[in-house]
Design a protein around this motif. Structure first.
Motif, PDB file in Angstrom:
ATOM      1  N   TYR A 179       0.810  -1.224   0.000  1.00 12.00           N
ATOM      2  CA  TYR A 179       0.000   0.000   0.000  1.00 12.00           C
ATOM      3  C   TYR A 179       0.843   1.275   0.000  1.00 12.00           C
ATOM      4  CZ  TYR A 179      -3.756   3.231   1.226  1.00 12.00           C
ATOM      5  OH  TYR A 179      -4.662   4.267   1.226  1.00 12.00           O
ATOM      6  N   HIS A 180       1.801   1.342   0.903  1.00  5.70           N
ATOM      7  CA  HIS A 180       2.523   2.610   1.045  1.00  5.70           C
ATOM      8  C   HIS A 180       3.376   2.913  -0.178  1.00  5.70           C
ATOM      9  CE1 HIS A 180       0.888   3.299   4.962  1.00  5.70           C
ATOM     10  NE2 HIS A 180       1.237   2.073   5.343  1.00  5.70           N
ATOM     11  N   SER A 181       3.969   1.853  -0.763  1.00 10.13           N
ATOM     12  CA  SER A 181       4.754   2.143  -1.971  1.00 10.13           C
ATOM     13  C   SER A 181       3.842   2.473  -3.154  1.00 10.13           C
ATOM     14  CB  SER A 181       5.724   1.004  -2.294  1.00 10.13           C
ATOM     15  OG  SER A 181       5.041  -0.211  -2.305  1.00 10.13           O
ATOM     16  N   LEU A 182       2.611   1.920  -3.129  1.00  7.86           N
ATOM     17  CA  LEU A 182       1.664   2.288  -4.186  1.00  7.86           C
ATOM     18  C   LEU A 182       1.294   3.764  -4.110  1.00  7.86           C
ATOM     19  CD1 LEU A 182      -0.843  -0.696  -4.268  1.00  7.86           C
ATOM     20  CD2 LEU A 182       0.578   0.087  -6.162  1.00  7.86           C
ATOM     21  N   ARG A 183       1.156   4.272  -2.870  1.00  8.15           N
ATOM     22  CA  ARG A 183       0.852   5.700  -2.716  1.00  8.15           C
ATOM     23  C   ARG A 183       1.988   6.549  -3.286  1.00  8.15           C
ATOM     24  NH1 ARG A 183      -4.327   6.732  -2.655  1.00  8.15           N
ATOM     25  NH2 ARG A 183      -5.467   5.579  -1.078  1.00  8.15           N
ATOM     26  N   GLU A 184       3.219   6.088  -3.056  1.00 12.14           N
ATOM     27  CA  GLU A 184       4.385   6.774  -3.630  1.00 12.14           C
ATOM     28  C   GLU A 184       4.307   6.770  -5.153  1.00 12.14           C
ATOM     29  OE1 GLU A 184       6.941   8.492  -2.405  1.00 12.14           O
ATOM     30  OE2 GLU A 184       5.781   8.401  -0.536  1.00 12.14           O
ATOM     31  N   GLU A 185       4.028   5.575  -5.678  1.00 11.42           N
ATOM     32  CA  GLU A 185       3.955   5.425  -7.126  1.00 11.42           C
ATOM     33  C   GLU A 185       2.871   6.335  -7.699  1.00 11.42           C
ATOM     34  OE1 GLU A 185       3.394   1.319  -8.304  1.00 11.42           O
ATOM     35  OE2 GLU A 185       3.045   1.933 -10.384  1.00 11.42           O
ATOM     36  N   GLN A 186       1.751   6.394  -6.957  1.00 14.29           N
ATOM     37  CA  GLN A 186       0.638   7.235  -7.407  1.00 14.29           C
ATOM     38  C   GLN A 186       1.084   8.692  -7.544  1.00 14.29           C
ATOM     39  OE1 GLN A 186      -2.592   7.806  -4.574  1.00 14.29           O
ATOM     40  NE2 GLN A 186      -4.090   7.737  -6.236  1.00 14.29           N
ATOM     41  N   ARG A 187       1.825   9.132  -6.549  1.00 14.77           N
ATOM     42  CA  ARG A 187       2.328  10.514  -6.600  1.00 14.77           C
ATOM     43  C   ARG A 187       3.209  10.730  -7.838  1.00 14.77           C
ATOM     44  NH1 ARG A 187       1.716  11.003  -1.082  1.00 14.77           N
ATOM     45  NH2 ARG A 187       3.355   9.509  -0.588  1.00 14.77           N
ATOM     46  N   ARG A 188       4.100   9.764  -8.064  1.00 12.57           N
ATOM     47  CA  ARG A 188       5.003   9.876  -9.224  1.00 12.57           C
ATOM     48  C   ARG A 188       4.208   9.915 -10.537  1.00 12.57           C
ATOM     49  NH1 ARG A 188       8.121   6.170  -6.574  1.00 12.57           N
ATOM     50  NH2 ARG A 188       7.411   4.470  -7.915  1.00 12.57           N
ATOM     51  N   LEU A 189       3.247   8.997 -10.636  1.00 13.66           N
ATOM     52  CA  LEU A 189       2.471   8.913 -11.873  1.00 13.66           C
ATOM     53  C   LEU A 189       1.640  10.174 -12.100  1.00 13.66           C
ATOM     54  CD1 LEU A 189       1.353   5.180 -11.748  1.00 13.66           C
ATOM     55  CD2 LEU A 189       2.970   6.206 -13.356  1.00 13.66           C
ATOM     56  N   ARG A 190       1.112  10.722 -11.010  1.00 17.37           N
ATOM     57  CA  ARG A 190       0.318  11.954 -11.142  1.00 17.37           C
ATOM     58  C   ARG A 190       1.164  13.076 -11.721  1.00 17.37           C
ATOM     59  NH1 ARG A 190      -3.651  12.354  -5.812  1.00 17.37           N
ATOM     60  NH2 ARG A 190      -5.098  10.784  -6.565  1.00 17.37           N
ATOM     61  N   GLU A 191       2.420  13.113 -11.287  1.00 17.27           N
ATOM     62  CA  GLU A 191       3.311  14.148 -11.824  1.00 17.27           C
ATOM     63  C   GLU A 191       3.481  13.998 -13.333  1.00 17.27           C
ATOM     64  OE1 GLU A 191       6.822  13.940  -9.423  1.00 17.27           O
ATOM     65  OE2 GLU A 191       5.680  14.567  -7.642  1.00 17.27           O
ATOM     66  N   GLN A 192       3.397  12.717 -13.791  1.00 17.91           N
ATOM     67  CA  GLN A 192       3.501  12.485 -15.242  1.00 17.91           C
ATOM     68  C   GLN A 192       2.143  12.647 -15.933  1.00 17.91           C
ATOM     69  OE1 GLN A 192       4.985   8.480 -15.713  1.00 17.91           O
ATOM     70  NE2 GLN A 192       6.493   8.754 -14.076  1.00 17.91           N
ATOM     71  N   GLY A 193       1.129  12.994 -15.164  1.00 14.67           N
ATOM     72  CA  GLY A 193      -0.205  13.174 -15.749  1.00 14.67           C
ATOM     73  C   GLY A 193      -1.005  11.886 -15.840  1.00 14.67           C
ATOM     74  N   ARG A 194      -0.490  10.814 -15.255  1.00 13.80           N
ATOM     75  CA  ARG A 194      -1.226   9.548 -15.333  1.00 13.80           C
ATOM     76  C   ARG A 194      -2.158   9.402 -14.139  1.00 13.80           C
ATOM     77  NH1 ARG A 194       3.196   5.081 -16.678  1.00 13.80           N
ATOM     78  NH2 ARG A 194       1.449   3.685 -16.274  1.00 13.80           N
ATOM     79  N   LEU A 195      -3.277   8.713 -14.381  1.00 18.61           N
ATOM     80  CA  LEU A 195      -4.340   8.639 -13.389  1.00 18.61           C
ATOM     81  C   LEU A 195      -4.405   7.251 -12.774  1.00 18.61           C
ATOM     82  CD1 LEU A 195      -7.083  10.451 -15.516  1.00 18.61           C
ATOM     83  CD2 LEU A 195      -5.531  11.487 -13.836  1.00 18.61           C
ATOM     84  N   MET A 196      -3.745   7.114 -11.649  1.00 18.20           N
ATOM     85  CA  MET A 196      -3.768   5.830 -10.956  1.00 18.20           C
ATOM     86  C   MET A 196      -4.519   6.013  -9.643  1.00 18.20           C
ATOM     87  SD  MET A 196      -0.983   4.350  -8.623  1.00 18.20           S
ATOM     88  CE  MET A 196      -0.660   2.685  -8.127  1.00 18.20           C
ATOM     89  N   CYS A 211      -8.174  -2.396  -4.406  1.00 17.08           N
ATOM     90  CA  CYS A 211      -8.162  -2.422  -5.869  1.00 17.08           C
ATOM     91  C   CYS A 211      -7.294  -1.282  -6.375  1.00 17.08           C
ATOM     92  CB  CYS A 211      -9.600  -2.256  -6.361  1.00 17.08           C
ATOM     93  SG  CYS A 211      -9.745  -2.143  -8.142  1.00 17.08           S
ATOM     94  N   VAL A 212      -6.469  -1.589  -7.344  1.00 11.00           N
ATOM     95  CA  VAL A 212      -5.611  -0.569  -7.948  1.00 11.00           C
ATOM     96  C   VAL A 212      -6.002  -0.430  -9.410  1.00 11.00           C
ATOM     97  CG1 VAL A 212      -3.238   0.139  -8.404  1.00 11.00           C
ATOM     98  CG2 VAL A 212      -3.753  -1.271  -6.393  1.00 11.00           C
ATOM     99  N   VAL A 213      -6.304   0.788  -9.820  1.00 10.10           N
ATOM    100  CA  VAL A 213      -6.722   0.992 -11.210  1.00 10.10           C
ATOM    101  C   VAL A 213      -5.855   2.055 -11.874  1.00 10.10           C
ATOM    102  CG1 VAL A 213      -9.145   0.457 -10.705  1.00 10.10           C
ATOM    103  CG2 VAL A 213      -8.388   2.843 -10.691  1.00 10.10           C
ATOM    104  N   GLU A 214      -5.834   1.983 -13.188  1.00  9.50           N
ATOM    105  CA  GLU A 214      -5.341   3.127 -13.938  1.00  9.50           C
ATOM    106  C   GLU A 214      -6.442   3.562 -14.905  1.00  9.50           C
ATOM    107  OE1 GLU A 214      -1.387   3.095 -15.514  1.00  9.50           O
ATOM    108  OE2 GLU A 214      -1.660   5.105 -16.348  1.00  9.50           O
ATOM    109  N   VAL A 215      -6.706   4.846 -14.907  1.00 13.91           N
ATOM    110  CA  VAL A 215      -7.721   5.390 -15.804  1.00 13.91           C
ATOM    111  C   VAL A 215      -6.996   6.036 -16.982  1.00 13.91           C
ATOM    112  CG1 VAL A 215      -9.590   7.072 -16.046  1.00 13.91           C
ATOM    113  CG2 VAL A 215      -9.316   5.811 -13.896  1.00 13.91           C
ATOM    114  N   ASP A 216      -7.431   5.660 -18.165  1.00 13.53           N
ATOM    115  CA  ASP A 216      -6.843   6.253 -19.364  1.00 13.53           C
ATOM    116  C   ASP A 216      -7.409   7.652 -19.551  1.00 13.53           C
ATOM    117  OD1 ASP A 216      -6.409   7.026 -22.085  1.00 13.53           O
ATOM    118  OD2 ASP A 216      -5.945   4.917 -22.543  1.00 13.53           O
ATOM    119  N   ARG A 217      -6.530   8.614 -19.453  1.00  9.83           N
ATOM    120  CA  ARG A 217      -6.949  10.014 -19.514  1.00  9.83           C
ATOM    121  C   ARG A 217      -7.642  10.361 -20.828  1.00  9.83           C
ATOM    122  NH1 ARG A 217      -3.778  13.838 -15.977  1.00  9.83           N
ATOM    123  NH2 ARG A 217      -5.193  15.594 -15.926  1.00  9.83           N
TER     124      ARG A 217
END
Lengths: 789, 183
Positions: free
Chosen positions: A434-451, A640-646
């Motif tokens: 969980y905690h590393s996923l939150r980190e990853e989420q932050r990184r992906l958001r910076e790239q504009g990806r929606l996780m 559940c972990v999802v990625e939404v295609d922007r």
């Protein structure tokens, strides 16, 4: 032999017939002289029947009879509703005729029935039944239906409201007065079509010499079908045999006693021919029950530190055009009492408007009320976390009922038997990272990806239920269950259960239980179900009750068998009963284990019967009725972990971790199967499925082309794990698991998708989260952000 | 060939219930059958009602669910999308014909061992589709299996154990068939 079967992944003994194509479903039943039925259905959602002309239909070659609602009215009683929830004023139950008489109230409502020598002739004749309708204004939406001036389905039912049910626990007013933050949301829990892969079907044969009828039927509860079909047709219960052979899935939709099967039974008596009816898929979608169909107005009161103070829910539940067997109980009892979820919520208030509309009846669909409650609680907890800027996990941990507080009474009045919510959540968090996923989420958001990461920590009430409690809720019968355990002279065992497995695998797991209890080989135990002529009266399979109730009836019966066998063994061993020890299928005198009598030897002695102790009857057979002392409460944490295609709004599930706790497990392989299937149905509601009516009451999702069942391409791979917190209520410490996945998954997926979009300013989206809806929400959010900045 | 069939279908569909029957000669699970059937009779109804092979199921009326999948002339077909007359002169394999000499086919065995079925209603269709799919692709990836079975619907299992079973069956079939054409 000493090794316990309970807890083992025993392969299913049901499977050989299914994998070789030799199962026996109702549609496979063929009898000599059989004739076929086709129902003529209304194309209007609301209309007066002005006239029905059957003359052209009667001319079709092979037609044996055409019957209108008026023809059948005197011969067939109304379809009963069996769960009359206590409300003030009392619930209004409209008259529900198997075939409509003066008025139709939903598209698909039958107006006539044709019987013919072949299915083709029946269908051709059905086309030629000419009905003159006078269309009336239509209402399909429950919020519209309660408004002044809305079309009215029934004289005497104002605002189309069958009932208003209320539940209140704790001081709700004070909770909201003290609140530092209140989160409000309107939540739509959309209408679903259960979609068992086998549609409903019935074959009836009437034996006029014996005045007896046999009805083969797709049923989850054959004894209930017998009781209510008997009431409708007037065929006495003892003269009606109901057989539910292999049943191709139910998910709640084969609990109900519909009018169709009663018509088929009656026609077999009228015509003295076996009569067969098999629903097409489009008929199944039109008139087999639907599920869910709530609009919920929710308010959650809390302190700024995340402590929940109170919950207020006002629900408009769409009941469809008629009240089917369990319909009133689903959006009330099975819903309202679970609004505390896994949390200490001191004050809860719930008001449910049960509303009749020009749509198919709504009743129990997998989870039945509990998914709706869990969706509210789990969405609101997430919205609270978002509002407070807290991690949704922290809000949950703060409000969980602690493990040392069980048994725990929640504000709605339920007594939770056992739980360790923190442990399941922590285990799920560690499995998913969980905690590393939150980190990853932050990184992906910076790239504009929606996780997004979505959590759902659910509790389910099941094991329905103590009869005294369920009777107080207006249920028509008690909710105990029954078993007959018959040890034959050879020592082989037949177990007859009042439940009705139709995919859950109890032919296997019940044999595991009986083999362990009796100390006999698994292969020596046969489980018999589904035939009212063979099995004792039982309440059937639904509500995750089969193992915790019917399974425990088997335990009780086996223990009584052993008790009796012990008396007989004492005679054989020439010892006092209290000196006889029972161990793994053997009786011996304490201290002398070498000289023993096996259960098989005792069984034979019970039938030769010349040396039975005084007062002991011959034979080794017990009927046991088990009425549970309390409900059981499985629980768990799904992430559940999802990625939404922007660009497209499409949701891809990246990971799904489920940690469930259903107490002790009899067959972990079966548990896993239930969890997989349950989650898939739950996520399908979140992302894909929705029954859609147009404003004139036409069902737009009338085929599998339009109703989006997930395929192997949509379903993700699940990681499943368990914790084990035995139930103190059931003799084996078991709980139910049939519905947990469906209850847990829907909010887990929605929470994940909303989490993926939260930083765009999106707080909530109603299900199903189709790409188009998400895409629009993203575009809207982006344009708002541009405007603000 | 395909367009001939199409004309054939249309002709007899239009005639519908005019009830001139046609003779169908077909080999099903190795047994030769000759039956007189109405031209409008669907293959699935022929298999179930005329041959009594009720292991092939019907789950929809729009050819979405795949419960009626059989192998016709070496290809998997949804038997609700064919007329019985189209099978004339052909060869059909149904679920009942898959086990040989009382031995389960590796796909059947894998479904059993991996708990790939619950109510069993969709199972024959899945097994037949997997049978054809593994002939086309003997060493599939998980994604390929998911795509290959996406024309069949299951409401009970969530597919995970079905995928696992097909994977396991593919491994066993490959182990049994050392050469590419050996299966």
């Amino acid at each position: 032999m000493a090794a316990s079967l309970c807890g083992s992944r025993v392969k299913r003994r049901e499977d050989p017939r299914f994998i070789t194509g030799t199962g026996n479903y109702v549609a496979d039943v063929t009898l000599p002289g059989m004739v076929y039925v086709k129902f003529v259905r209304s194309p209007y959602a609301h209309a007066l029947i002005k006239s029905v002309d059957t003359s052209a239909a009667r001319e079709v070659k092979g037609v044996l009879g055409v019957y209108t609602g008026a023809d059948l009215k005197s011969k067939l009683g109304p379809v009963p509703c069996a769960w009359l929830v206590p409300t003030e004023p009392p619930i209004k139950v409209p008259e529900y005729r198997a075939v409509a008489v003066d008025k139709v109230r939903y598209v698909g409502d039958p107006v006539a029935v044709v019987v013919a020598e072949s299915q083709g002739a029946a269908e051709e004749a059905a086309e030629r039944v000419s009905v003159v309708y006078e269309p009336l204004p239509v209402v399909v939406d429950q919020e519209e239906a309660v408004k002044d001036g809305a079309p009215r389905l029934y004289d005497g039912i104002d605002r189309n409201t069958s009932f208003v049910w209320r539940l209140k626990g704790g001081d709700v007013e004070s909770a909201f007065r003290q609140a530092e933050v209140v989160v409000k949301q309107r939540l739509v829990n959309q209408r679903l079509q259960p979609t068992a892969m086998e549609t409903r079907a019935a074959v009836a044969e009437y034996d006029s010499a014996r005045s007896e009828a046999t009805l083969w039927i797709t049923s989850q509860n054959p004894h209930i079908h017998r009781l209510l079909v008997s009431a409708m047709t007037g065929i006495p219960e003892q003269k009606l045999r109901v057989i539910a052979p292999d049943v191709g899935g139910g998910f709640g939709s084969k609990i109900q006693v519909y009018g169709f099967e009663a018509v088929v039974t009656l026609l077999s008596k009228e015509l003295r021919r076996p009569v067969k009816w098999v629903e097409t898929r489009s008929e199944n979608y039109l008139s087999t029950i639907h599920g869910r169909a709530h609009v919920d107005y929710v308010e959650l009161a809390a302190k700024r530190d995340g402590t929940i103070l109170g919950l207020r829910v006002k629900t408009y539940a769409n009941l469809g055009a008629y009240l089917t067997t369990a319909a009133p109980g689903v959006p009330t009892i099975l819903f309202g009492i679970m609004l505390s979820g896994a949390y200490r919520i001191p004050a809860i208030e719930c008001e449910v408007h049960g509303v009749l509309t020009n749509t198919a009846p709504v009743d129990a669909y997998r989870g039945a009320g509990r998914p709706e409650a869990t969706y509210i609680v789990e969405r609101m907890v997430d919205m609270l976390a978002h509002e407070l800027g807290m991690d949704p996990v922290d809000v949950r941990l703060k409000n969980f009922i602690p493990k040392d507080k069980f048994p725990y009474t929640v504000a709605t009045g339920l007594l939770y038997d056992s739980g360790n919510y923190e442990e399941t959540l922590k285990k799920a968090m560690s499995l998913v990272g969980y905690h590393s996923l939150r980190e990853e989420q932050r990184r992906l958001r910076e790239q504009g990806r929606l996780m997004g990461i979505g959590v759902s920590t659910y509790v389910e009430v099941c094991g329905l239920g103590p009869s005294k409690v369920v009777r107080s809720t207006g249920f028509g019968l008690g909710l105990w269950d029954s078993a007959v355990v018959r040890v034959h002279p050879s020592g082989k065992v037949s177990v007859y259960t009042g439940a009705h497995p139709h995919g859950q695998g109890e032919e296997t797991s019940f044999a595991q239980i009986a083999a362990d209890e009796l100390g006999v080989p698994f292969e020596d135990v046969e489980v018999v179900h589904g035939d009212t002529a063979m099995t004792p009266f039982g309440m059937g399979t639904y509500g995750s009750r089969t193992l915790p109730v019917a399974g425990m009836a088997i335990v009780g019966a086996c223990r009584k068998v052993v008790e009796k066998a012990k008396k007989i063994a004492a005679g054989l061993l020439e010892a006092r009963e209290e000196d006889v020890v029972w161990e793994h299928g053997k009786f011996y005198v304490r201290g002398a284990p070498a000289k023993y009598k096996t259960i098989q030897e005792v069984a034979l002695a019970s039938y030769t019967a010349e040396n039975l102790p005084p007062g002991v009857e011959p034979g080794l057979e017990v009927t046991h009725f088990y009425d549970p002392t309390g409900f059981v409460f499985p629980f768990g944490a799904h992430i559940c972990v999802v990625e939404v295609d922007r660009e497209t709004g499409e949701v891809k599930i990246q990971k799904y971790v489920a940690v469930d706790d259903c107490g002790n497990q009899i067959n972990p392989m079966l548990v896993e199967g239930q969890v997989h299937g349950g989650i898939t149905q739950g996520l399908a509601q979140a992302l894909y499925e929705e029954a859609v009516y147009d404003s004139q009451g036409n069902l737009l999702t009338q085929s599998l082309n339009d109703y989006a069942l997930p395929t192997a391409l949509e379903a993700p791979t699940y990681t499943t794990d368990y914790t084990v917190t035995p139930s103190p209520v059931t003799p084996l410490g078991v709980k139910g698991v049939g519905e947990t996945g469906t209850i847990a998954a829907t909010p887990a997926v929605v929470n994940a998708v909303v989490d993926a979009l939260a930083h765009l300013g999106i707080k909530h989206l109603d299900m199903p989260l189709k790409p188009e809806k998400i895409w629009k929400a993203i575009r809207r959010a982006e344009s708002e952000q541009t405007t603000t900045s | 060939m395909q367009s001939d069939n199409f004309n054939f279908e249309c002709e007899y569909w239009v005639r519908g219930s005019m009830s001139s029957t046609r003779t169908v000669r077909v080999r099903v699970n190795g047994v030769e059958y000759t039956k007189e059937v109405e031209p409008r009779l669907l293959l699935v109804d022929f298999i179930r009602d005329h041959l009594g092979l009720t292991g092939t199921h019907i789950g929809c009326d729009t050819s979405n669910c795949g419960a009626c999948t059989v192998i016709m002339n070496g290809r998997s077909v949804k038997s609700c999308t064919k007329f019985a007359v189209e099978a004339d002169g052909g060869e059909i394999l149904t679920i009942e014909g898959l086990a040989s000499d009382g031995n389960l086919h590796p796909i059947q065995k894998a479904f059993w061992e991996n708990h790939a079925l619950q109510c069993g209603y969709c199972t024959p269709g899945f097994i037949m589709q997997a049978y054809w799919f593994l002939k086309q692709n003997p060493a599939p990836t998980e994604e390929e299996i998911r795509a290959g079975l996406s024309g069949n619907l299951c409401r009970c299992t969530g597919y995970q154990n079905i995928i696992k079973a097909v994977k396991a069956a593919s491994e066993e079939l490959r182990a049994k068939a050392p050469t590419i054409n050996g299966g």
